[in-house]
Design a protein around this motif. Structure first.
Motif, PDB file in Angstrom:
ATOM      1  N   LYS A 319       0.829  -1.208   0.000  1.00  0.00           N
ATOM      2  CA  LYS A 319       0.000   0.000   0.000  1.00  0.00           C
ATOM      3  C   LYS A 319       0.863   1.259   0.000  1.00  0.00           C
ATOM      4  CE  LYS A 319      -4.035  -1.989   2.334  1.00  0.00           C
ATOM      5  NZ  LYS A 319      -4.886  -1.941   3.552  1.00  0.00           N
ATOM      6  N   GLU A 320       1.927   1.236   0.815  1.00  0.00           N
ATOM      7  CA  GLU A 320       2.806   2.408   0.891  1.00  0.00           C
ATOM      8  C   GLU A 320       3.479   2.667  -0.446  1.00  0.00           C
ATOM      9  OE1 GLU A 320       4.553   5.529   3.328  1.00  0.00           O
ATOM     10  OE2 GLU A 320       2.824   4.216   3.496  1.00  0.00           O
ATOM     11  N   PHE A 364       9.216   1.937  10.709  1.00  0.00           N
ATOM     12  CA  PHE A 364       8.243   1.016  10.136  1.00  0.00           C
ATOM     13  C   PHE A 364       8.074  -0.230  11.006  1.00  0.00           C
ATOM     14  CE2 PHE A 364       6.995  -2.448   7.260  1.00  0.00           C
ATOM     15  CZ  PHE A 364       5.840  -1.903   6.718  1.00  0.00           C
ATOM     16  N   MET A 370       0.568   1.631   6.520  1.00  0.00           N
ATOM     17  CA  MET A 370       0.660   2.589   5.434  1.00  0.00           C
ATOM     18  C   MET A 370       0.479   3.998   5.997  1.00  0.00           C
ATOM     19  SD  MET A 370      -1.865   3.201   2.179  1.00  0.00           S
ATOM     20  CE  MET A 370      -3.073   3.941   3.277  1.00  0.00           C
ATOM     21  N   THR A 371       1.440   4.879   5.737  1.00  0.00           N
ATOM     22  CA  THR A 371       1.356   6.253   6.245  1.00  0.00           C
ATOM     23  C   THR A 371       1.438   7.294   5.133  1.00  0.00           C
ATOM     24  OG1 THR A 371       3.747   6.515   6.564  1.00  0.00           O
ATOM     25  CG2 THR A 371       2.495   5.513   8.365  1.00  0.00           C
ATOM     26  N   MET A 372       1.530   6.862   3.874  1.00  0.00           N
ATOM     27  CA  MET A 372       1.594   7.778   2.734  1.00  0.00           C
ATOM     28  C   MET A 372       2.784   8.730   2.845  1.00  0.00           C
ATOM     29  SD  MET A 372      -2.494   8.555   2.480  1.00  0.00           S
ATOM     30  CE  MET A 372      -2.347   9.654   1.077  1.00  0.00           C
ATOM     31  N   GLU A 376       8.070   8.770   6.831  1.00  0.00           N
ATOM     32  CA  GLU A 376       9.361   8.855   6.143  1.00  0.00           C
ATOM     33  C   GLU A 376       9.838  10.293   5.939  1.00  0.00           C
ATOM     34  OE1 GLU A 376       6.729   7.017   5.367  1.00  0.00           O
ATOM     35  OE2 GLU A 376       7.218   5.297   4.114  1.00  0.00           O
TER      36      GLU A 376
END
Length: 418
Positions: A319-320, A364, A370-372, A376
């Motif tokens: 997803k990411e 992570f 998932m953080t879009m 990062e």
């Protein structure tokens, strides 16, 4: 007049050595040295371009996306508590604002979400700094400090890039970064990420790239590392970055090993102090409790965590990656930073980029969701520096004008020397 004309027309080192410099000529040089601390010349114009691009991205983001996030409500509730409101009253103000849709569009489910009591307790910096803005503008004021921090962070990232590359290359790399909607999305909402990014970049700038570390810079490194923990817990990034650049310095800048070791020690003290403080504030809850709640009650021990990791990590990574690949400026920044690590392998670039990826991996593993690209974001200074150095290498190969940098060119610093 003839002598003065010849001297100005032929600025060679030999002629300047032969003609004695009068005192009148010394004063402008001293003034230039004083002005070096202020934005001037090409650096100032580059800063204006970066700030203009950042402001444009910020305005576009405010106008087109949600700015009050699920996390924002808990920072707002803390802000009202620090302002003297009791918890119930503060919660009611925030919920009423969200239900009325306030100034910025909230998520539809925001008012029904539950607080994460562990992960948000140590993050007092945003609520504290937001007090005057929330008092002036109401709950919507929670977005003011993140917006200011985003602008400052991008200026500091640009400044950090000029330590290792030329101004044009640093401007191009910085503008490429803010062109990604994912960068601005998390930096200008009611979140703590831009504050953490700003402090992380401050820490990088305080390292002794050009000048030996002093007691004040060591103290500044300790303070910056500590404050990061009060904004957002990005310890894997801080530890990996400081360790990597210290190892690089021991390899490439051994004449100043004492200075780099003192700087690294200062940052380490700040990280340890921040960790202790965060743990005390979070008590009686623990990191194990937090991880247990994030896994839906499925993992408290390492043995229980491994099966959960095998199930959760592939889906989260997929997803990411899908979200990141949808933003071509971000993809270009990531790809070019990897290319730069190969092309400029004898510089600090691969150490910065590798440590950024190590930090991202550490975060992570703590929260494999998932953080879009939100988690990062602390990679940004390393990515921009890497791409700026790569742009310089390409320019020097294609443009003759770039093959003769002046003596004061930032590329002559230890971080950019081949």
């Amino acid at each position: 007049m003839g002598e003065l004309t010849v001297t100005r027309a032929v600025p060679s080192e030999e002629k300047e050595a032969v003609v004695p410099a009068p005192s009148a000529e010394e004063k402008p040089a001293k003034r230039r040295t004083r002005r070096w601390r202020r934005p001037s010349g090409p650096f100032a114009w580059g800063a204006l371009v970066v700030l203009a691009a950042t402001t444009t991205a910020m305005i576009w983001t405010y106008a087109s996306t949600h700015q009050i996030f699920p996390d924002s409500q808990w920072y707002l509730i803390y802000t009202y508590q620090y302002m003297g409101y009791d918890k119930a009253h503060g919660e009611q103000i925030v919920l009423d604002y969200i239900r009325d849709h306030g100034t910025f569009k909230p998520y539809d489910y925001l008012w029904a979400s539950k607080p994460f009591t562990l992960s948000y307790r140590p993050r007092i910096l945003l609520p504290l700094l937001s007090i005057p803005w929330v008092a002036l503008f109401g709950p919507g004021g929670i977005v003011v400090v993140p917006a200011i921090a985003f602008v400052v962070a991008m200026f500091l990232i640009y400044r950090f890039a000029t330590v290792h590359a030329s101004v044009p290359a640093s401007v191009a790399a910085s503008v490429l970064a803010v062109m990604s909607p994912l960068i601005a999305k998390w930096c200008v909402g009611g979140l703590t990420d831009s504050l953490a990014l700003m402090l992380h970049t401050t820490l990088l700038l305080l390292l002794p790239w050009r000048k030996p570390a002093t007691k004040w810079t060591v103290a500044g490194l300790a303070l910056a590392a500590f404050l990061v923990g009060t904004a957002r817990v990005i310890t894997p990034y801080t530890v990996a970055t400081v360790a990597a650049v210290w190892l690089w310095a021991m390899w490439r800048d051994r004449d100043r090993w004492r200075s780099w070791t003192a700087a690294a020690a200062g940052a380490a003290v700040g990280v340890i102090a921040g960790g202790i403080w965060s743990k005390e504030v979070s008590a009686p809850l623990s990191s194990r409790d937090h991880f247990f709640s994030m896994t839906g009650g499925r993992a408290r021990t390492l043995g229980e965590a491994m099966p959960w990791y095998r199930e959760a990590v592939p889906t989260a990574l997929s997803k990411e990656a899908t979200i990141v690949l949808s933003s071509w400026p971000l993809v270009l920044l990531l790809v070019l930073s990897i290319v730069a690590s190969v092309v400029a392998w004898r510089t600090v670039v691969p150490w910065l980029v590798a440590s950024a990826w190590v930090g991202a991996t550490g975060i992570f593993l703590i929260a494999p969701f998932m953080t879009m690209f939100r988690y990062e974001l602390p990679m940004l200074p390393a990515l921009v520096v890497a791409v700026a150095v790569l742009f310089d290498r390409v320019a020097k190969g294609l443009l003759p004008a770039f093959q003769r940098p002046p003596a004061a060119e930032p590329a002559s610093s230890p971080g950019a020397s081949g």
